[in-house]
Design an enzyme around this catalytic site. Structure first.
Site, short mmCIF file in Angstrom:
data_model
loop_
_atom_site.label_atom_id
_atom_site.label_comp_id
_atom_site.label_asym_id
_atom_site.label_seq_id
_atom_site.Cartn_x
_atom_site.Cartn_y
_atom_site.Cartn_z
CG HIS A 33 37.27 25.95 40.28
ND1 HIS A 33 37.86 26.87 39.45
CD2 HIS A 33 37.05 26.64 41.34
CE1 HIS A 33 38.20 27.90 39.73
NE2 HIS A 33 37.77 27.71 40.99
N PRO A 122 31.30 35.81 36.90
CG PRO A 122 31.36 37.97 36.56
CD PRO A 122 31.14 36.62 35.68
CB ILE A 194 32.79 23.03 50.61
CG1 ILE A 194 32.79 21.98 51.83
CG2 ILE A 194 34.29 23.57 50.60
CD1 ILE A 194 33.39 22.46 52.90
CG HIS A 267 35.95 25.46 45.88
ND1 HIS A 267 36.35 26.35 44.84
CD2 HIS A 267 34.52 25.72 45.82
CE1 HIS A 267 35.21 27.03 44.54
NE2 HIS A 267 34.30 26.69 45.42
CD GLU A 419 19.67 50.69 41.08
OE1 GLU A 419 19.11 51.76 41.46
OE2 GLU A 419 19.92 49.72 41.85
CG PHE A 445 21.32 54.89 41.40
CD1 PHE A 445 22.41 55.25 42.33
CD2 PHE A 445 20.36 55.33 41.41
CE1 PHE A 445 21.85 56.19 43.18
CE2 PHE A 445 19.95 56.42 42.33
CZ PHE A 445 20.63 56.85 43.27
CG HIS A 481 21.07 60.98 43.85
ND1 HIS A 481 21.38 60.76 45.25
CD2 HIS A 481 20.02 60.56 43.70
CE1 HIS A 481 20.25 60.05 45.52
NE2 HIS A 481 19.28 59.69 44.67
#
Length: 670
Positions: A33, A122, A194, A267, A419, A445, A481
């Site tokens: 990139h 991430p 962008i 990009h 969380e 969760f 749950h």
């Protein structure tokens, strides 16, 4: 004004060195990139050459500024910065960008490249890690600094882009940063408009400055990201703020490329030979690929300045150690990520284990966990607990804890209903050093937090995730749950030790082993309902620590019952029923499959002998258990979602009773 031109020209050349190293490395790899490094090069020059306090010869210097590249796809910007500044990252490694076993992988990876503070693949988690780092600095400064002795006084800087801000985690953590008034946190927003799919206006119309002002940040709007003077003024202003700061930098992605600047084309792909030649001409860059002119290389070196900054801090630390020797020793111990637990902490854990085994009472393992914390918390000053708005249910607090709320300090964090943010902030705390973080929520969760848990495992961070209400045993809250697939799902994460203890003793040992572990995260899966004491009257602490052990070994045994957590009690209750039918049954507790799998073959074969038919029992997905029972074995579990009803009705509904287990074992033998 006569002196301005050479200085400005040198600064531009320094920024262009970043641009061209990124361009050349991406071209050589045919992957990467280049757009972000080209667009943020001027911002990087302003920060790294004139403001960032770091020492390339000592990347782990305790009081260094932290730098986080949250938009980690632009990793070549960071690698170029580290190389030029003088870190142990030779040009040959830049030439090997994105190649096997190089120190310049496609995204920055913690522990692989000197100077990389965190793994940022991430999007959004980098800024979350930065919030954790800034929180650690604030808490350590409050705990250790004394009048005239500021030994903890550094900033955390982060680069982030539109992608980071689109990810929901950025809302979670930036809201917390504003609430905590983390004024040592400064983020540079690469506002280039962008993303991979093109102009972001069609899918990202947020008022970003207004959003951050609403969080309680100081926002510097419309800063020209290519104007060195404007950037210098913005950074100077940021240093005066009593809040976290977002510097909104207008930039052009791929700046310098005549035909691709400002487009999505730059990009995520190499420019190509023809466009690179045009870019060199446009920038006036005459050096060959991977060659940096000597005057630019010299201007970039931070070794002399870094050594001076580090040396001045060490002098302050020496004076501090004379005035406060105990505090100085404790600070250095706390910030040594390889330091073992103190004797006081080991003694507290030993007491918790012995107490649980001696009491031998039925108790919910979430309460047993809190009982451990009553010993562990006061004995372990680096322990930093927390919960995602479920403290009273997760039981992650202890007597004498100090709640961190708002702008105060403490050793128990109220993360609110966040969380994912909690998991990533804990990673930042662990990366910074000085704290052993843990945080709690319901097991169902853990899905919200999963990628943060995965990143902790990838970076081998010693954080502890406390997940309570671990099965249909939570009852009436129903299938939303009731975790069914979650234990198995977490066990699939490499490097994460997942403990599902059967009683208070196994819970205490799980805490002990999780705290002793320095090379990765742990997850404790704890029950809401009371579980009976599973011991058989003999010392079993060391056996539990091996992840799996034999609880009941009768003579003439004909079948083995394998279980974890609350289902160990079921296996123990089913064994007498089988004995009445003339079927002696071995009972095996497997509180941590991950640890058990690391044991030697002899131990594993002794605990789960191949000659016995095997029946596994767990109130959850059955898939992973076939590994332990074999094709001729059987598994009692739940491969569907739960129901809303009292727990006492649900276990019979799903065949999780002693009678049902005994019947399945008899069927297995027949």
């Amino acid at each position: 004004m006569k002196n301005d031109l050479p200085t400005r020209t040198l600064r531009q050349s320094c920024a262009n060195a970043l641009r061209m190293l990124a361009v050349d490395a991406v071209q050589a790899a045919h992957s990467g990139h280049p757009g972000m490094p080209m667009g943020m090069a001027d911002i990087a020059e302003a920060l790294w050459r004139h403001h960032l306090r770091h020492d390339p010869a000592d990347p782990a210097w305790l009081d260094r500024d932290r730098f986080v590249l949250s938009n980690g796809h632009g990793s070549m910007l960071l690698y170029a910065l580290l190389h030029l500044s003088g870190y142990e990252l030779p040009m040959d490694e830049l030439k090997r960008f994105r190649q096997l076993h190089s120190k310049t992988p496609g995204h920055p990876e913690f522990g692989m490249t000197p100077g990389v503070e965190t793994t940022t693949g991430p999007l959004g988690q980098g800024i979350a890690n930065a919030v954790g780092m800034a929180l650690a600095e604030k808490l350590l400064a409050d705990e250790f600094n004394r009048p005239g002795h500021e030994v903890v006084n550094h900033r955390t800087y982060a680069f982030l882009g539109d992608g980071c801000l689109m990810e929901g985690i950025s809302h979670e953590v930036c809201s917390l940063a504003g609430t905590w008034r983390l004024n040592k946190l400064i983020a540079f927003y690469d506002d280039n408009g962008i993303s991979i799919d093109g102009d972001v206006k069609g899918w990202f119309g947020d008022d970003t400055p207004g959003r951050f002002e609403a969080y309680g940040w100081t926002v510097l709007r419309e800063v020209d990201g290519h104007d060195f003077d404007a950037l210098d003024r913005a950074i100077a202003a940021a240093h005066q703020s009593d809040k976290p700061v977002l510097i909104c930098c207008r930039t052009t992605i791929g700046k310098g490329s005549p035909n691709r600047a400002g487009t999505a084309k730059v990009h995520g792909e190499a420019l190509g030979a023809d466009e690179i030649a045009l870019t060199r001409a446009a920038l006036g860059w005459t050096a060959a690929p991977f060659v940096v002119p000597a005057d630019v290389q010299q201007a970039w070196s931070a070794r002399e300045r870094g050594a001076a900054l580090n040396g001045a801090w060490r002098q302050r630390l020496s004076a501090y150690a004379l005035a406060y020797p105990d505090l100085a020793r404790e600070l250095l111990r706390r910030c040594d990520r390889h330091a073992p637990l103190t004797p006081e902490t080991e003694e507290a854990l030993a007491h918790a284990c012995a107490t649980a085994e001696t009491k031998a009472v039925a108790v919910a393992t979430r309460k047993a966990s809190q009982d451990v914390l009553q010993d562990l918390g006061p004995a372990t000053p680096e322990l930093l607990g927390g919960s995602a708005d479920l403290t009273g249910s997760n039981l992650t607090d202890w007597k004498g804890h100090r709640a961190l709320k708002g702008t105060g300090t403490g050793n128990h964090v109220h993360y609110g209903v966040r969380e994912f943010g909690m998991a990533a902030v804990m990673n930042g705390l662990a990366l910074h050093g000085g704290y052993r973080p843990f945080g709690g929520t319901f097991l169902a969760f853990s899905d919200y937090a999963r990628n943060g848990v995965r990143m902790a495992a990838l970076m081998k961070l010693p954080v502890v995730h406390v997940y309570t209400h671990d099965s249909i045993g939570l009852g009436e809250d129903g299938p939303t749950h009731q975790p069914v697939e979650h234990a198995s799902s977490l066990r699939l994460i490499p490097g994460l030790d997942v403990w599902r203890p059967a009683d208070a003793t196994e819970t205490a040992v799980a805490w002990r082993e999780s705290m002793r572990r320095l090379d990765g995260p742990s997850a404790l899966l704890l029950s809401r309902q009371a579980l009976p004491h599973a011991g058989d009257g003999r010392a079993r602490l060391d056996d539990i620590a091996r992840g799996g052990y034999v609880l009941r070994r009768p003579e003439g045994e004909r079948v083995a019952l394998l279980a974890s957590g609350s289902e160990v009690g079921l296996a123990l209750a089913a064994a007498p029923l089988l004995a009445e039918a003339g079927i002696p049954a071995r009972v095996v507790s497997l509180p941590c499959l991950d640890v058990f799998d690391r044991q030697d073959a002899a131990w594993r074969a002794d605990v789960i002998p191949r000659h016995l038919p095997r029946l596994a029992i767990e109130a959850g997905s059955t898939g992973l258990w076939w590994k332990y029972v074999g094709e001729n074995g059987d598994v009692v579990g739940i491969d569907r979602f739960g129901e809303s009803a009292p727990a006492g009705e649900l276990f019979p509904l799903f065949g999780l009773t002693a009678e049902a287990v005994a019947a399945r074992a008899r069927a297995l033998l027949s």
